[in-house]
Scaffold this motif. Structure first.
Motif, PDB file in Angstrom:
ATOM      1  N   GLN A  35       0.839  -1.202   0.000  1.00 15.44           N
ATOM      2  CA  GLN A  35       0.000   0.000   0.000  1.00 15.44           C
ATOM      3  C   GLN A  35       0.883   1.266   0.000  1.00 15.44           C
ATOM      4  O   GLN A  35       0.633   2.209  -0.754  1.00 15.44           O
ATOM      5  CB  GLN A  35      -0.810  -0.069   1.288  1.00 15.44           C
ATOM      6  N   GLN A  36       1.909   1.265   0.809  1.00 16.40           N
ATOM      7  CA  GLN A  36       2.788   2.433   0.935  1.00 16.40           C
ATOM      8  C   GLN A  36       3.576   2.669  -0.349  1.00 16.40           C
ATOM      9  O   GLN A  36       3.773   3.809  -0.760  1.00 16.40           O
ATOM     10  CB  GLN A  36       3.761   2.240   2.117  1.00 16.40           C
ATOM     11  N   ARG A  37       4.003   1.588  -0.987  1.00 23.66           N
ATOM     12  CA  ARG A  37       4.737   1.749  -2.252  1.00 23.66           C
ATOM     13  C   ARG A  37       3.826   2.365  -3.307  1.00 23.66           C
ATOM     14  O   ARG A  37       4.267   3.181  -4.113  1.00 23.66           O
ATOM     15  CB  ARG A  37       5.266   0.404  -2.750  1.00 23.66           C
ATOM     16  N   SER A  38       2.550   1.968  -3.273  1.00 27.07           N
ATOM     17  CA  SER A  38       1.626   2.520  -4.280  1.00 27.07           C
ATOM     18  C   SER A  38       1.455   4.031  -4.073  1.00 27.07           C
ATOM     19  O   SER A  38       1.082   4.760  -4.981  1.00 27.07           O
ATOM     20  CB  SER A  38       0.272   1.810  -4.214  1.00 27.07           C
ATOM     21  N   LEU A  39       1.771   4.500  -2.838  1.00 23.99           N
ATOM     22  CA  LEU A  39       1.712   5.948  -2.567  1.00 23.99           C
ATOM     23  C   LEU A  39       3.054   6.621  -2.886  1.00 23.99           C
ATOM     24  O   LEU A  39       3.247   7.802  -2.646  1.00 23.99           O
ATOM     25  CB  LEU A  39       1.362   6.190  -1.096  1.00 23.99           C
ATOM     26  N   GLY A  40       3.989   5.823  -3.386  1.00 25.33           N
ATOM     27  CA  GLY A  40       5.291   6.358  -3.799  1.00 25.33           C
ATOM     28  C   GLY A  40       6.252   6.571  -2.641  1.00 25.33           C
ATOM     29  O   GLY A  40       7.223   7.321  -2.767  1.00 25.33           O
ATOM     30  N   ARG A  41       6.001   5.936  -1.518  1.00 17.18           N
ATOM     31  CA  ARG A  41       6.868   6.157  -0.351  1.00 17.18           C
ATOM     32  C   ARG A  41       8.041   5.176  -0.313  1.00 17.18           C
ATOM     33  O   ARG A  41       7.877   4.009  -0.661  1.00 17.18           O
ATOM     34  CB  ARG A  41       6.060   6.035   0.937  1.00 17.18           C
ATOM     35  N   GLU A  42       9.181   5.687   0.123  1.00 23.31           N
ATOM     36  CA  GLU A  42      10.372   4.836   0.277  1.00 23.31           C
ATOM     37  C   GLU A  42      10.225   4.049   1.586  1.00 23.31           C
ATOM     38  O   GLU A  42       9.742   4.583   2.584  1.00 23.31           O
ATOM     39  CB  GLU A  42      11.610   5.732   0.343  1.00 23.31           C
ATOM     40  N   ILE A  43      10.665   2.794   1.590  1.00 26.82           N
ATOM     41  CA  ILE A  43      10.506   1.954   2.784  1.00 26.82           C
ATOM     42  C   ILE A  43      11.827   1.950   3.576  1.00 26.82           C
ATOM     43  O   ILE A  43      12.878   1.559   3.058  1.00 26.82           O
ATOM     44  CB  ILE A  43      10.111   0.504   2.418  1.00 26.82           C
ATOM     45  N   GLU A  64       8.214  14.985   4.765  1.00 31.15           N
ATOM     46  CA  GLU A  64       7.117  15.294   3.823  1.00 31.15           C
ATOM     47  C   GLU A  64       7.658  15.907   2.545  1.00 31.15           C
ATOM     48  O   GLU A  64       8.738  16.481   2.540  1.00 31.15           O
ATOM     49  CB  GLU A  64       6.181  16.342   4.455  1.00 31.15           C
ATOM     50  N   ASP A  65       6.868  15.826   1.482  1.00 34.09           N
ATOM     51  CA  ASP A  65       7.221  16.574   0.270  1.00 34.09           C
ATOM     52  C   ASP A  65       6.645  17.989   0.365  1.00 34.09           C
ATOM     53  O   ASP A  65       6.038  18.345   1.377  1.00 34.09           O
ATOM     54  CB  ASP A  65       6.746  15.831  -0.992  1.00 34.09           C
ATOM     55  N   GLU A  66       6.803  18.771  -0.707  1.00 29.59           N
ATOM     56  CA  GLU A  66       6.347  20.181  -0.665  1.00 29.59           C
ATOM     57  C   GLU A  66       4.846  20.270  -0.412  1.00 29.59           C
ATOM     58  O   GLU A  66       4.355  21.257   0.134  1.00 29.59           O
ATOM     59  CB  GLU A  66       6.642  20.950  -1.969  1.00 29.59           C
ATOM     60  N   LYS A  67       4.119  19.213  -0.811  1.00 28.02           N
ATOM     61  CA  LYS A  67       2.660  19.269  -0.617  1.00 28.02           C
ATOM     62  C   LYS A  67       2.224  18.772   0.767  1.00 28.02           C
ATOM     63  O   LYS A  67       1.031  18.683   1.068  1.00 28.02           O
ATOM     64  CB  LYS A  67       1.972  18.417  -1.688  1.00 28.02           C
ATOM     65  N   GLY A  68       3.209  18.405   1.575  1.00 32.76           N
ATOM     66  CA  GLY A  68       2.882  17.945   2.934  1.00 32.76           C
ATOM     67  C   GLY A  68       2.559  16.457   2.997  1.00 32.76           C
ATOM     68  O   GLY A  68       2.038  15.981   4.008  1.00 32.76           O
ATOM     69  N   ASN A  69       2.869  15.701   1.929  1.00 33.04           N
ATOM     70  CA  ASN A  69       2.610  14.255   1.955  1.00 33.04           C
ATOM     71  C   ASN A  69       3.854  13.507   2.449  1.00 33.04           C
ATOM     72  O   ASN A  69       4.975  13.826   2.029  1.00 33.04           O
ATOM     73  CB  ASN A  69       2.267  13.736   0.559  1.00 33.04           C
ATOM     74  N   PRO A  70       3.664  12.505   3.314  1.00 31.30           N
ATOM     75  CA  PRO A  70       4.826  11.726   3.776  1.00 31.30           C
ATOM     76  C   PRO A  70       5.545  11.074   2.595  1.00 31.30           C
ATOM     77  O   PRO A  70       4.880  10.577   1.671  1.00 31.30           O
ATOM     78  CB  PRO A  70       4.199  10.670   4.690  1.00 31.30           C
ATOM     79  N   GLU A 115      -1.968   9.392  12.343  1.00 30.57           N
ATOM     80  CA  GLU A 115      -2.518  10.247  11.270  1.00 30.57           C
ATOM     81  C   GLU A 115      -1.844   9.980   9.939  1.00 30.57           C
ATOM     82  O   GLU A 115      -2.476   9.605   8.968  1.00 30.57           O
ATOM     83  CB  GLU A 115      -2.332  11.728  11.615  1.00 30.57           C
ATOM     84  N   LYS A 116      -0.524  10.144   9.915  1.00 29.54           N
ATOM     85  CA  LYS A 116       0.191   9.966   8.638  1.00 29.54           C
ATOM     86  C   LYS A 116       0.298   8.502   8.250  1.00 29.54           C
ATOM     87  O   LYS A 116       0.559   8.178   7.096  1.00 29.54           O
ATOM     88  CB  LYS A 116       1.598  10.553   8.750  1.00 29.54           C
ATOM     89  N   LEU A 250      19.963  11.351   3.622  1.00 27.02           N
ATOM     90  CA  LEU A 250      20.094  12.318   4.719  1.00 27.02           C
ATOM     91  C   LEU A 250      19.575  13.695   4.303  1.00 27.02           C
ATOM     92  O   LEU A 250      18.971  14.408   5.105  1.00 27.02           O
ATOM     93  CB  LEU A 250      21.560  12.403   5.178  1.00 27.02           C
ATOM     94  N   SER A 251      19.785  14.053   3.034  1.00 26.53           N
ATOM     95  CA  SER A 251      19.297  15.366   2.568  1.00 26.53           C
ATOM     96  C   SER A 251      17.779  15.410   2.574  1.00 26.53           C
ATOM     97  O   SER A 251      17.188  16.477   2.701  1.00 26.53           O
ATOM     98  CB  SER A 251      19.793  15.663   1.151  1.00 26.53           C
ATOM     99  N   GLU A 252      17.140  14.256   2.450  1.00 29.72           N
ATOM    100  CA  GLU A 252      15.675  14.235   2.457  1.00 29.72           C
ATOM    101  C   GLU A 252      15.095  14.309   3.874  1.00 29.72           C
ATOM    102  O   GLU A 252      14.024  14.866   4.068  1.00 29.72           O
ATOM    103  CB  GLU A 252      15.172  12.962   1.757  1.00 29.72           C
ATOM    104  N   VAL A 253      15.820  13.744   4.848  1.00 32.64           N
ATOM    105  CA  VAL A 253      15.225  13.696   6.197  1.00 32.64           C
ATOM    106  C   VAL A 253      15.768  14.763   7.159  1.00 32.64           C
ATOM    107  O   VAL A 253      15.138  15.066   8.159  1.00 32.64           O
ATOM    108  CB  VAL A 253      15.373  12.296   6.857  1.00 32.64           C
ATOM    109  N   ILE A 254      16.919  15.322   6.821  1.00 30.39           N
ATOM    110  CA  ILE A 254      17.530  16.323   7.711  1.00 30.39           C
ATOM    111  C   ILE A 254      17.601  17.646   6.962  1.00 30.39           C
ATOM    112  O   ILE A 254      17.723  17.660   5.736  1.00 30.39           O
ATOM    113  CB  ILE A 254      18.932  15.813   8.136  1.00 30.39           C
TER     114      ILE A 254
END
Ligand code: NAD
Length: 569
Positions: A35-43, A64-70, A115-116, A250-254
């Motif tokens: 389900q999470q992969r279908s939302l484009g999320r990295e595991i 989150e991305d610029e739109k506030g999606n995890p 929530e997320k 690291l650039s994505e999370v920090i």
């Protein structure tokens, strides 16, 4: 076989998973991941849900991305041991498995879990099969065999080595493995890499594991989350691809745009940076121990000396050491370096002088507090044996509830050994596990209990929640930690609660001169680490008292008519 349980610090019992629970759990994770992969999320799998891993897992899950999606789905992975399993069901309920003074921690975990839906916890290593990135946040302890001699000790590599093997058995060859654990320099390339490569070969994978190192600089306390997310990082991978993947992650999370990443050429440089950083800190703290004694013996207030020096910008990081240097990292990290030099790199000579000496000084500094307490009580004509002594502060630094390697533990242990009766108060600590569970915490082999005699009764040492009660009838009070609620304590009130004069020991420059003076005026005895000027204040109080008596005597003489005057008609 009877079911086994894991007990949380809140007293909740959780049944450990049985073999048949594993398959079901993996099916649950696979469905979630699909389900999470279908939302484009990295595991991301975060291995080790301790002080660092639990919060790092949530920080990653909060990305989150610029739109506030995890953008990430995090599976926190924790061994289902009786000691630690409870962390898994707790996290899955949206509750933090670690207690933190940072108000951001609890809502962040709740938000990510409920929530997320970007954070779950599990006990099965099969989770690793689903990972794009594995973050390793398990412990790598340094076991000291003697008190005050770090050279006689060794790194406990077993957990880390075992975990690396398990990771290699499960992950996809394209997963990035980011080691955040503070390790002996050389570990990533010379321990982790061969272990993982061997397992990869057995699995028929010819590719090198994508291994990188980036150490944590997290600081327990009110800025816990911020010290991960908004802080500079150092990293390095074993090859270009590993480095590139680590930098990307690291650039994505920090917040690396505000706190740029330092990318070093090799993992051993990132590992060494961590060890040198903490050894430097341990050394500047240890350095002041001898000046602290100098100050005590020569009428100098080291606190004022340090404040005077600090004004100079080049010396602004000079800090007063307090009663020992605790926390998880500073007491052990230099040891990892010494050990690596011999046991990973094979050198026989002894190049390390300052690093081990600093750790040894820091590890034993608290013992001097017991001497000051003994001497203060002696000056009041009271024996230390059977004296009631209250230690204010159990944690290793101000305004946190973290008691790991705190100077206070050593103070309690030494004074108990010398026959005193100890009590403790700490506004941030509910249970001082180092005592309450002293036969098993932090582990049976690591309790400082083993260096002292007569420690059995300390299993009954409970943290007193009410300061007034804690003070009742004490012979001595030790200001051990600079917690905020202790800074403004009024000597008259303290004495009223105690019910009479007592010995007052200041370990952290907590008392200003006005308070020290007031304690003397009230008939107390005051001593402090690095606070040689208290003797001057004591003499001043004595002189003022003498002058007062003299004035009173003169007044009495004037008011009382002389005998021969009375006879006169
Ligand atoms: N605590 C700090 O303030 C701090 C700061 C900076 C760096 N560090 C470093 O971070 C690392 C982790 O420290 P910590 O304080 O979180 O330690 P910790 O002991 O609190 O947590 C380690 C966790 O890993 C788990 N674990 C061990 N083996 C495992 C396995 N095979 N699979 C899954 N889980 C496993 C343990 O059960 C435990 O929950 C250490 O290297 C430490 O030096 C800590």
């Amino acid at each position: 076989m009877p079911a086994e349980y894991s007990l949380s610090p809140h007293g909740v019992k959780f049944r450990l998973p049985s073999p048949k629970d594993y398959g079901k759990e993996f099916e649950r994770l696979k469905a979630l991941v699909r389900q999470q992969r279908s939302l484009g999320r990295e595991i991301v799998v975060a291995m080790g849900l301790g002080f660092v891993g639990a919060i790092m897992a949530a920080v990653v899950a909060d990305t989150e991305d610029e739109k506030g999606n995890p953008t990430k789905f995090v599976i926190g992975m924790q061994r289902p041991s009786t000691r630690s399993y409870w962390k898994i069901p707790l996290l899955n309920r949206g509750m933090s498995p670690v207690k933190s003074e940072d108000p951001e921690v609890d809502p962040m975990i709740l938000r990510c879990v409920n929530e997320k839906k970007s954070l779950v916890a599990t006990f099965t290593y099969d989770a690793l099969k689903l990972a794009d990135v594995v973050i390793v946040d398990i412990q790598c302890d340094y076991l000291k065999e003697t008190l005050g001699n770090v050279r006689e000790g060794q790194v406990n590599m077993a957990d880390l080595e075992e975990s690396l093997g398990i990771i290699a058995e499960h992950i996809s060859p394209d997963s990035l493995v980011l080691i955040e654990t503070t390790v002996a320099p050389g570990t990533t390339e010379q321990v982790a890499y061969p272990i993982m490569r061997k397992v990869f070969h057995k699995r028929g994978i010819q590719k090198d594991p994508l291994l990188a190192h980036s150490f944590e600089r997290v600081m327990p306390g009110k800025q816990y989350v911020s010290s991960i997310r908004n802080f500079w990082r150092v990293c390095s991978g074993i090859n270009e691809e590993a480095t590139r993947r680590a930098v990307k992650f690291l650039s994505e999370v920090i917040k690396t745009d505000e706190y740029p990443l330092t990318v070093l050429d090799r993992p051993i440089e990132s590992e060494t940076a961590k060890i040198v950083e903490n050894s430097f800190r341990a050394a500047i703290l240890a350095f002041l121990d001898e000046w602290s004694l100098f100050a005590e013996r020569n009428g100098v207030d080291l606190i004022k000396v340090i404040d005077a020096i600090k004004i100079r910008p080049t010396h602004s990081n000079i800090i007063f050491p307090g009663p020992g240097i605790g926390g998880y990292c500073l007491p052990k990290d230099g040891g990892l370096g010494l050990w690596a030099y011999r046991h990973i790199h094979g050198f026989e000579d002894d190049i390390f002088k300052i690093t081990p000496l600093a750790i040894d000084i820091n590890d034993t500094r608290a013992l001097h507090v017991a001497q000051l307490t003994r001497d203060a009580l002696r000056n009041m004509g009271r024996p230390l044996a059977a004296a009631e002594i209250l230690v204010l502060g159990a944690s290793y630094r101000e305004d946190v509830g973290d008691t790991r390697n705190s100077g206070s533990e050593l103070i309690v242990r030494r004074l108990t050994e010398m026959g005193a009766e100890l009590r403790v108060h700490d506004p941030y600590v509910l249970h001082w596990w180092e005592f309450e569970k002293q036969d098993e915490y932090p582990s049976p082999a690591r309790s400082l209990k083993r260096f002292f005699r007569n420690q059995e009764r300390l299993a009954n040492l409970h943290v007193e929640p009410d300061l007034k009660n804690a003070l009742r009838g004490v012979d001595a009070v030790i200001f051990a930690v600079k917690h905020e609620p202790y800074l403004d304590l009024n000597p008259d009130e303290v004495m009223e609660f105690a019910g009479g004069p007592m010995a007052v020991i200041d370990c952290f420059g907590i008392l200003d001169d006005a308070r020290i003076k007031r304690y003397f005026e009230l008939g107390c005895e005051v001593k402090g680490l690095g606070r040689g000027h208290v003797k001057r204040i004591k003499d001043q109080v004595r002189e003022e008292r003498e002058q007062m008596y003299q004035r009173a005597r003169v007044r009495a003489r004037i008011q009382r008519p002389r005998t021969d005057d009375r006879r006169r008609p």
